[in-house]
Scaffold this motif. Structure first.
Motif, PDB file in Angstrom:
ATOM      1  N   TYR A  88       0.827  -1.201   0.000  1.00  0.00           N
ATOM      2  CA  TYR A  88       0.000   0.000   0.000  1.00  0.00           C
ATOM      3  C   TYR A  88       0.865   1.256   0.000  1.00  0.00           C
ATOM      4  O   TYR A  88       0.456   2.302  -0.500  1.00  0.00           O
ATOM      5  N   THR A  89       2.044   1.178   0.627  1.00  0.00           N
ATOM      6  CA  THR A  89       2.889   2.374   0.686  1.00  0.00           C
ATOM      7  C   THR A  89       4.298   2.082   0.188  1.00  0.00           C
ATOM      8  O   THR A  89       4.814   0.967   0.311  1.00  0.00           O
TER       9      THR A  89
ATOM     10  N   ARG B 610     -11.352  -4.095   4.563  1.00  0.00           N
ATOM     11  CA  ARG B 610     -11.014  -3.135   3.515  1.00  0.00           C
ATOM     12  C   ARG B 610     -12.142  -2.979   2.503  1.00  0.00           C
ATOM     13  O   ARG B 610     -12.284  -1.914   1.913  1.00  0.00           O
ATOM     14  N   LYS B 647      -5.498  -0.421  10.945  1.00  0.00           N
ATOM     15  CA  LYS B 647      -6.269   0.007   9.765  1.00  0.00           C
ATOM     16  C   LYS B 647      -7.163   1.177  10.133  1.00  0.00           C
ATOM     17  O   LYS B 647      -7.286   2.150   9.381  1.00  0.00           O
ATOM     18  N   LYS B 650      -5.009   4.274  10.439  1.00  0.00           N
ATOM     19  CA  LYS B 650      -4.560   4.783   9.135  1.00  0.00           C
ATOM     20  C   LYS B 650      -5.706   5.486   8.424  1.00  0.00           C
ATOM     21  O   LYS B 650      -5.499   6.502   7.752  1.00  0.00           O
ATOM     22  N   HIS B 651      -6.905   4.931   8.588  1.00  0.00           N
ATOM     23  CA  HIS B 651      -8.085   5.519   7.959  1.00  0.00           C
ATOM     24  C   HIS B 651      -8.306   6.934   8.487  1.00  0.00           C
ATOM     25  O   HIS B 651      -8.493   7.880   7.712  1.00  0.00           O
ATOM     26  N   GLN B 653      -6.090   8.887   9.913  1.00  0.00           N
ATOM     27  CA  GLN B 653      -4.973   9.735   9.507  1.00  0.00           C
ATOM     28  C   GLN B 653      -5.132  10.192   8.063  1.00  0.00           C
ATOM     29  O   GLN B 653      -4.820  11.330   7.714  1.00  0.00           O
ATOM     30  N   LYS B 654      -5.622   9.295   7.240  1.00  0.00           N
ATOM     31  CA  LYS B 654      -5.783   9.616   5.820  1.00  0.00           C
ATOM     32  C   LYS B 654      -6.763  10.773   5.651  1.00  0.00           C
ATOM     33  O   LYS B 654      -6.488  11.745   4.938  1.00  0.00           O
ATOM     34  N   ILE B 655      -7.906  10.690   6.337  1.00  0.00           N
ATOM     35  CA  ILE B 655      -8.895  11.751   6.183  1.00  0.00           C
ATOM     36  C   ILE B 655      -8.396  13.050   6.810  1.00  0.00           C
ATOM     37  O   ILE B 655      -8.628  14.135   6.295  1.00  0.00           O
ATOM     38  N   LYS B 657      -5.380  14.009   6.896  1.00  0.00           N
ATOM     39  CA  LYS B 657      -4.426  14.593   5.955  1.00  0.00           C
ATOM     40  C   LYS B 657      -5.172  15.310   4.836  1.00  0.00           C
ATOM     41  O   LYS B 657      -4.803  16.402   4.417  1.00  0.00           O
ATOM     42  N   GLU B 658      -6.240  14.665   4.326  1.00  0.00           N
ATOM     43  CA  GLU B 658      -7.028  15.299   3.276  1.00  0.00           C
ATOM     44  C   GLU B 658      -7.556  16.649   3.753  1.00  0.00           C
ATOM     45  O   GLU B 658      -7.550  17.638   3.025  1.00  0.00           O
TER      46      GLU B 658
END
Lengths: 144, 789
Positions: A88-89, B610, B647, B650-651, B653-655, B657-658
């Motif tokens: 993924y990364t 996922r 997971k 990370k989910h 963190q991803k949002i 970051k957006e």
């Protein structure tokens, strides 16, 4: 606050090799750009009996594996000693290059290399008899 | 050029060294190279190399002063294992050019301020140590360093600051004393005594609640796992008793004493520690890992005692070498093995101890776990006659002490050992461990061997494992990872759903669509309801059984087959798992059919999260459910739980970051905007809308994340409370293997996700970890709180 000292920032295990895919659709510059951003690895020198499960277990040690594509003999459609591992990364792929490349899987020393990205069709060996191009190390001779 | 040969020799790395030295380089690069490489293997002596380099740099000062300053400041920060080489170099330069020495000291102080503000506390320690060693090189006057230390120790008097802040300043002082204690005492013994007495007072009153959570072994014998400041204090006390005589550190400046003592010294400018702020993240405390002592190295040099300052310096330097070279395993191994002064110490033992110390460090190892496996393999290659034996000895010792090893460390030991064995044809003297066969199978040794064999099997195959262990080990061999199909054959024809399973199986083989499958499933009766009043859309466990068992059975051949199956029938699965009960049941079925193949269970659960067939909370609830009681102490279950939590993290963190990116974009637009431009205003409002949406998304994700932790902690509390109550009323010992596993798994949640959990501490304290809780459970929470207190 990195050291900005070139002499100390050596990270040679993640450098891209000399190999370039002759069937790549695009020029050398484009291929290199993809290689430098890629989170996909080509893995060679696998035993023909090495399974997807074994590859998953080993490569999961550097991060979550997104997908594994086992390389197949074009004619026999059986495993022929290579595979692709997608992470993924990029960071996880880099750690695989640093710490899994050159170690053993199924008692064989496996080799990993950056790949520009899996495309349908690339899972087939390109050798005359359907397996890999002759010589397991073909990928590591200079082609440029 | 034939890369094939290089690939064989180098195992994939470092071909560039052969090319670089013959290329022409600019002067600046050359300066960098010269400075970075001084001290490496050379035909000339270190002293003559330093002398030569000082001459070159002095000549270049008029034109390249700033560059040289920058390089020297960098090596001070990132090459601490070569500390004394560079302080000697600076000493020589200062003797030749007083102004340069002054500018260097000022630059170092500026750098120290910056590193502290940026939370780079390890590097700040190296800078402090460097400045201290400059006293030995006559660059800095001893009294001004004592004044610096006094300011550092004042931090212990501050009110309302985290203990970890004071800890760092005390550590910076103590850890520099091996290098400069002698000089400071010779010049300012009264002040130093006062300093040490203040430190003593601080160490006596500081809290040590965190220690229990960070110890690798809970037993005091054979080696106590000491808190790092306590150990360092004991080492400094001993050094003081020995009148600061320290013989291990390499001190090149001694050879230049006649030159250096002619130099004029500088005073450190007064340095006030930057005040505490909320953004400061101080290093967490740690425990000193010890597994060897002087009795362990059978012949050759003796290992320095646990409270000797030599032990501290050796360990520090080895840690620094790994820190510098971890990305390049060959260089790292070579550097470790060429440690200066290695002839006087049992170096292999120190290296193995330091590496395992890092691997087992709690909460987390400094580097990715697999690095340590590969590093040890490189070391074995370079020292085939001696290192493998030390490693085997270490493994044997750790096996013998499994009963008191923290479960997180046992996990890592299992992973390391199985991966290591897979590189050496699984050769091991298993018979030496026959004692694990007679003990309770729930005890740590038997569990360890079972989990190791399970992991070995994942890297090979079932028959291989049968072949590598003695026949007596058969009970510990993992099951053959075969699928278990409920509707296998005619014997199961009386099971409800059998006929439906056949129909569905045929439909799948005939490439039925999701719709067609759903239609077929409508006919499956619901064992929970008398009549299907609502078109059979409520939770129907039999439907799930029939469909999923059959689907997975047809796709059992490989991971890829199973993933394709999940993808193809995503719609059906989403429909079947709309309710929470549906999600729980699907997990149950996966576990039932793949009971013999935990690895498959893990990857399927991962895929289902996922693709949103199940959610993270469902996985948590499933792990703590009745059905999983038997699997509760299995390693793979916790791998799944931690992977699930990661997971989720990370989910979020991803949002986040957006959201950050969108906010930045808006900022940029505002900055360059001409007011009133319509196009700009529209873009703005679109961006603002997007930010609002993302904000909501972040809040919702964080709420889900918080809920996940709440569920997990709640379940732990319930299970543990039940066990503790039962033991109390029954009068039995609460310390069963199950209890040890459970309470340490609770600790593990805190440790592995401490940064995320910190955000929710308020809620946790109010809702769950209240004073009414059994003190055994509350203790874990308190230990966690003390990590950053």
């Amino acid at each position: 606050m990195s050291s900005h000292l070139n002499a100390l920032n050596s990270d040679s295990y993640i450098e891209i090799s000399q190999y370039r895919d002759q069937h790549f659709k695009g020029n050398r510059y484009e291929q290199e750009k993809l290689l430098k951003q890629s989170s996909t690895l080509y893995v060679g020198n696998l035993s023909f009996y090495t399974t997807e499960e074994q590859v998953y277990e080993l490569f999961s040690k550097s991060g979550d594996v997104k997908r594994i594509i086992i390389g197949l003999d074009k004619i026999k459609k059986t495993a022929c000693g290579f595979c692709f591992v997608e992470y993924y990364t990029r960071g996880d792929a880099e750690n695989a290059m640093r710490f899994i490349n050159g170690t053993r899987l199924d008692d064989r020393i496996i080799r990993t290399d950056w790949d520009a990205g899996f495309r349908e069709g690339r899972q087939y060996g390109r050798g005359k008899s359907g397996g890999q191009v002759s010589g397991a190390h073909r990928r590591w001779t200079c082609v440029s | 050029m034939s890369r094939r040969r290089h690939a064989d020799e180098n195992d994939g790395g470092q071909p560039h060294k052969r090319r670089r030295t013959s290329e022409p380089v600019e002067i600046e690069d050359r300066l960098e190279s010269l400075i970075c490489r001084v001290g490496e293997k050379s035909t000339s002596s270190l002293e003559s190399n330093l002398e030569g380099l000082a001459g070159v740099l002095e000549a270049d000062l008029p034109n390249y002063k700033n560059k040289i300053l920058r390089i020297l400041c960098s090596v001070a920060r990132v090459l601490p294992e070569k500390l004394t080489i560079y302080t000697t170099l600076v000493g020589l330069l200062n003797a030749r050019n007083y102004n340069f020495g002054g500018e260097f000291v000022e630059a170092m102080i500026r750098q120290l301020k910056e590193t502290l503000k940026s939370n780079f506390f390890s590097e700040a320690v190296y800078l402090v140590r460097f400045l201290c060693d400059l006293v030995n090189c006559h660059v800095i006057a001893a009294p001004s360093v004592v004044a610096l230390f006094e300011n550092f120790v004042c931090v212990t008097q501050e009110d309302d600051v985290p203990q970890v802040r004071c800890d760092w300043y005390v550590y910076a002082v103590l850890s520099s004393l091996p290098w400069v204690g002698k000089e400071l005492y010779e010049k300012k013994d009264v002040e130093m005594d006062r300093l040490l007495s203040q430190i003593d007072g601080y160490l006596k009153r500081r809290q040590k609640t965190h220690v229990a959570m960070l110890q690798i072994w809970s037993a005091e014998k054979p080696h106590p796992q000491e808190e790092y400041l306590d150990c360092l204090w004991a080492q400094i006390q001993k050094l003081k008793k020995d009148r600061w005589q320290e013989r291990h550190i390499l001190r090149p400046y001694v050879a230049f004493d006649s030159v250096l003592c002619e130099a004029l010294q500088h005073n450190l400018p007064p340095f006030t520690p930057p005040p505490h702020s909320d953004s400061a993240v101080y290093p967490m405390p740690h425990v000193i890992f010890r597994m060897f002592d002087y009795t362990d190295a059978p012949e050759g040099p003796v290992m320095p005692g646990s409270h000797s300052v030599e032990r501290f310096v050796i360990e520090e330097n080895l840690h620094c070498i790994i820190r510098t070279h971890w990305k390049e395993r060959k260089t790292c191994a070579a550097q470790l093995l060429s440690y200066p002064g290695k002839s006087k110490i049992p170096l292999n033992y120190h290296i193995v101890e330091v590496i395992f110390g890092e691997l087992f460090q709690l909460p987390c190892p400094p580097h990715v776990e697999v690095m340590y496996t590969t590093l040890l393999i490189e070391l074995c290659k370079l020292q085939p006659g001696s290192l493998p034996q030390v490693l085997a000895q270490a493994t044997e010792m750790m096996y013998m002490r499994l009963d008191t090893m923290n479960i997180t460390c046992v996990d890592r030991l299992v992973n390391w050992f199985s991966h290591h064995l897979s590189n050496f044809q699984f050769r091991w003297s298993w018979d030496d461990w026959a004692d694990c066969l007679t003990a309770d199978p729930e005890k740590p040794k038997a569990k360890f061997v079972r989990e190791v064999l399970e992991k070995c099997m994942r890297l090979s195959y079932h028959q291989r494992i049968v072949d590598i262990v003695p026949p007596s080990f058969a009970p510990l061999i993992p099951a053959n990872p075969l699928f278990i199909y409920k509707y296998e054959d005619e014997n199961s024809s009386t099971l409800p759903g059998y006929n439906a399973a056949i129909t569905v199986g045929n439909a799948i083989k005939n490439r039925a669509s999701n719709e067609e499958i759903l239609t077929l499933l409508k006919d499956v009766p619901n064992p929970n309801h008398e009549d299907d009043d609502d078109e059979g859309e409520s939770f129907n466990p039999l439907k799930i059984d029939v469909f999923l068992q059959t689907l997975l059975s047809l796709a059992a051949k490989s991971f890829s087959h199973s993933f394709s199956a999940l993808a193809k029938f995503h719609e059906v699965l989403k429909t079947l798992t709309e309710s929470d009960e549906g999600k729980l049941h699907i997990l149950r079925v996966v576990c039932d059919v793949w009971k013999n193949h935990p690895q498959m269970i893990s990857v399927l659960v991962d895929k289902m999260i996922r693709t949103q067939i199940v959610d993270c909370v469902a996985v948590a609830n499933w792990i703590f459910s009745q059905d999983m009681t038997h699997e509760f102490t299995r390693f793979y279950v916790w791998e799944i739980l931690h992977s699930t939590i990661r997971k989720m993290n990370k989910h979020v963190q991803k949002i986040q970051k957006e959201l950050e990116d969108s906010k930045e974009k808006l900022e940029k637009q505002h900055q360059k905007k001409d007011s009133g431009d319509e196009e700009d205003m529209e873009e703005d409002s679109q961006l603002e809308e997007q930010i609002e949406r993302l904000q909501e998304k972040v809040e919702s994700a964080q709420s889900e994340q918080k809920n996940l932790f709440l569920v997990i902690f709640q379940r732990f509390i319930m299970m543990l409370t039940e066990h503790l109550a039962r033991c109390e009323t029954g009068g039995t010992d609460l310390n069963t293997p199950w209890y040890k596993n459970c309470i340490e798994r609770l600790q593990q949640i805190f440790l592995m996700h401490h940064a995320t959990i910190q955000q929710y501490m308020g809620t946790l304290e109010n809702l769950l970890f209240t004073a009414e809780l059994d003190h055994h459970i509350l203790a874990v929470y308190q230990q966690f709180c003390s990590l950053q207190a």
